[in-house]
Design an enzyme around this catalytic site. Structure first.
Site, PDB file in Angstrom:
ATOM      1  N   HIS A 127      27.503  44.229  38.550  1.00  0.00           N
ATOM      2  CA  HIS A 127      28.469  43.651  39.501  1.00  0.00           C
ATOM      3  C   HIS A 127      28.730  42.200  39.067  1.00  0.00           C
ATOM      4  O   HIS A 127      27.840  41.566  38.481  1.00  0.00           O
ATOM      5  CB  HIS A 127      27.808  43.692  40.883  1.00  0.00           C
ATOM      6  N   ASP A 205      18.782  43.793  40.892  1.00  0.00           N
ATOM      7  CA  ASP A 205      19.812  43.670  41.913  1.00  0.00           C
ATOM      8  C   ASP A 205      19.749  44.935  42.776  1.00  0.00           C
ATOM      9  O   ASP A 205      20.211  46.003  42.362  1.00  0.00           O
ATOM     10  CB  ASP A 205      21.172  43.521  41.221  1.00  0.00           C
ATOM     11  N   GLN A 208      22.530  47.876  46.293  1.00  0.00           N
ATOM     12  CA  GLN A 208      22.875  49.261  46.675  1.00  0.00           C
ATOM     13  C   GLN A 208      21.637  50.129  46.894  1.00  0.00           C
ATOM     14  O   GLN A 208      21.771  51.313  47.201  1.00  0.00           O
ATOM     15  CB  GLN A 208      23.765  49.907  45.604  1.00  0.00           C
ATOM     16  N   LYS A 231      24.608  45.341  53.966  1.00  0.00           N
ATOM     17  CA  LYS A 231      24.726  46.688  53.385  1.00  0.00           C
ATOM     18  C   LYS A 231      23.652  47.629  53.916  1.00  0.00           C
ATOM     19  O   LYS A 231      23.607  48.802  53.550  1.00  0.00           O
ATOM     20  CB  LYS A 231      24.633  46.602  51.857  1.00  0.00           C
ATOM     21  N   CYS A 369      34.405  44.904  41.667  1.00  0.00           N
ATOM     22  CA  CYS A 369      33.690  43.735  41.129  1.00  0.00           C
ATOM     23  C   CYS A 369      32.869  44.091  39.898  1.00  0.00           C
ATOM     24  O   CYS A 369      31.790  43.527  39.670  1.00  0.00           O
ATOM     25  CB  CYS A 369      32.811  43.073  42.193  1.00  0.00           C
TER      26      CYS A 369
HETATM   27  C1  LIG Z   1      25.445  46.196  42.926  1.00  0.00           C
HETATM   28  C2  LIG Z   1      25.875  45.018  43.734  1.00  0.00           C
HETATM   29  N1  LIG Z   1      25.337  43.829  43.483  1.00  0.00           N
HETATM   30  C3  LIG Z   1      25.664  42.740  44.195  1.00  0.00           C
HETATM   31  C4  LIG Z   1      26.579  42.803  45.211  1.00  0.00           C
HETATM   32  C5  LIG Z   1      26.925  41.557  45.963  1.00  0.00           C
HETATM   33  O1  LIG Z   1      26.518  41.643  47.285  1.00  0.00           O
HETATM   34  P1  LIG Z   1      26.962  40.505  48.340  1.00  0.00           P
HETATM   35  O2  LIG Z   1      28.460  40.410  48.244  1.00  0.00           O
HETATM   36  O3  LIG Z   1      26.483  41.026  49.637  1.00  0.00           O
HETATM   37  O4  LIG Z   1      26.282  39.243  47.923  1.00  0.00           O
HETATM   38  C6  LIG Z   1      27.176  44.021  45.509  1.00  0.00           C
HETATM   39  C7  LIG Z   1      28.202  44.128  46.578  1.00  0.00           C
HETATM   40  O5  LIG Z   1      28.993  45.045  46.601  1.00  0.00           O
HETATM   41  C8  LIG Z   1      26.798  45.163  44.761  1.00  0.00           C
HETATM   42  O6  LIG Z   1      27.332  46.362  45.018  1.00  0.00           O
END
Ligand SMILES: Cc1ncc(COP(=O)(O)O)c(C=O)c1O
Length: 412
Positions: A127, A205, A208, A231, A369
């Site tokens: 991401h 990370d 998800q 989430k 993203c």
């Molecule tokens: C795999 C992954 N990493 C990081 C993020 C970023 O999360 P946040 O926008 O809540 O900081 C997301 C958000 O969709 C994501 O799907």
């Protein structure tokens, strides 16, 4: 399944007031859970209760309301440590979300530990939040970024390349647990062990994964782990960075201000140990309080059960979509997390999402993203349906009917 208790998934839907509504005259089917989850009544009530009864600033007052706010805030930290099986609440830093957690590590750890010529290893399925902070750090320090390749539409990491990529120059390997664009579940424990054997730190990370499957940071063996409250049925604006205690305490602060200091003089400051040295200023106080209730709620259902349920829905949806003509599916055909990503031939993903919305089905279309990944796959965007435990097979049936109608609309 560790625990085979029977769960009435449809009854759980009643805990989510937002699900009981019509959109464009059709019953809402919410399949955008990878972007954000819905909130159960208990979380909404906890936030309302906090603002109606307990609101005060934390760590500063000696009065009753401040004590209540402080103990609610810190209880959230203890609960998050348990949620991830961290060794101590001192390993839990509250952030705004996964993005801020990664930025914190890239800035605080990276600025102290990376120099020109060092390496940062990522994967091609990251991401933007696990990519751009490292690019900024690389620009500042002269470190170089390399990537574990993705195999193609089936969206697996090409692990045959990993040993060659874990060079002596690499200081940190930062990787996604579950891909938000592909549904790939990466074998993070194995990957962290391979990095650790070479003295390389790891960041996982978990945006998800944290609320969708059991997560044990000690079993994964990572040095850092991030997730976002919104989430996992919690409020927006709150997230968690887990870091091993000795690493956090060796890192300089990320931001300066109130609450993160032991003493301040005009020319110098002594900082608190972690985690407080990373929480400058008045934090999001209701966030950890709401997140605490969300974590209790999810664990009362059971994250293993949620995992099985989400994966079964994804398997069901994937197989039904795969039976259609003129569709391209992304991510692994088996062993996928609870989402499906696809493209209809000659139809833009945004058109799919717009028409699905008219039928009451909330999908997401775009690059999710993960623009470099999309380019790697030779597409600009995909349409994505992402599930959570309050979704049902009959919703998937309706969704696939809607996709068929969209195909007919485009003459397919
Ligand atoms: C795999 C992954 N990493 C990081 C993020 C970023 O999360 P946040 O926008 O809540 O900081 C997301 C958000 O969709 C994501 O799907």
């Amino acid at each position: 399944m560790k625990n085979s208790k029977k769960i009435d998934w449809t009854a759980l839907r009643q805990d989510f007031p937002i699900l009981d509504q019509q959109v464009h005259g059709k019953p809402l089917i919410y399949f955008d859970n990878a972007a954000t989850s819905q909130k159960p009544r208990v979380v909404i009530d906890a936030l309302t209760h906090y603002y109606e009864r307990d609101n005060a600033n934390v760590h500063r007052g000696i009065h009753e309301l401040s004590n209540r706010a402080t103990s609610g805030y810190e209880a959230g930290r203890t609960r998050a440590a348990k949620f991830l099986n961290a060794k101590s609440p001192d390993e839990i830093v509250f952030t705004r979300g996964s993005t801020e957690g990664i930025n914190l590590v890239a800035n605080a750890w990276g600025a102290k530990n990376l120099k020109a010529g060092d390496g940062i290893l990522l994967t091609e399925m990251e991401h933007h939040s696990n990519l751009v902070p490292w690019q900024l750090l690389a620009q500042r320090t002269g470190a170089k970024i390399s990537y574990v390749p993705v195999t193609g539409d089936e969206g697996l990491l090409d692990l045959s390349r990993l040993d060659a990529l874990l060079t002596p120059q690499v200081k940190i390997f930062s990787l996604v647990h579950i891909s938000n664009s592909l549904g790939t579940v990466n074998p993070v424990a194995e990957l962290c062990a391979r990095a650790r054997a070479r003295g390389i730190l790891t960041l996982v990370d978990g945006a998800q994964s944290a609320g969708h499957c059991p997560v044990d940071v000690q079993a994964i063996g990572c040095d850092f782990f991030v997730f976002s409250g919104h989430k996992i049925c919690g409020p927006t604006g709150i997230g968690v960075l887990y870091g091993r205690q000795e690493l956090l305490n060796a890192m300089p602060p990320y931001q300066g201000g109130g609450e993160m200091i032991l003493s301040v003089e005009y020319q110098k400051t002594e900082f608190k140990p972690a985690p407080h040295r990373f929480e400058a200023g008045t934090p999001d106080i209701s966030g950890p309080i709401g997140l605490h209730v969300a974590m209790d709620y999810l664990d009362a259902i059971g994250r293993e059960q949620i995992w099985q349920h989400d994966r079964e829905l994804a398997r069901y949806a994937y197989d039904k979509l795969a039976a259609l003509k003129n569709i391209r599916l992304f991510g692994p055909p088996t062993d996928r997390a609870g989402l499906v990503s696809f493209l209809l031939k000659d139809v833009h993903a945004h058109d799919v999402v717009t028409l699905a919305d008219q039928a009451g089905v909330a999908l997401r279309g775009g690059h999710h993203c993960t623009q470099p990944l999309m380019h790697r796959l030779g597409v600009e965007s995909t349409a994505r349906a992402s599930f959570y435990f309050y979704n049902t097979k009959s919703e998937v049936d309706r969704f696939v009917d809607v996709i068929r109608e969209i195909q007919k609309f485009f003459g397919q």
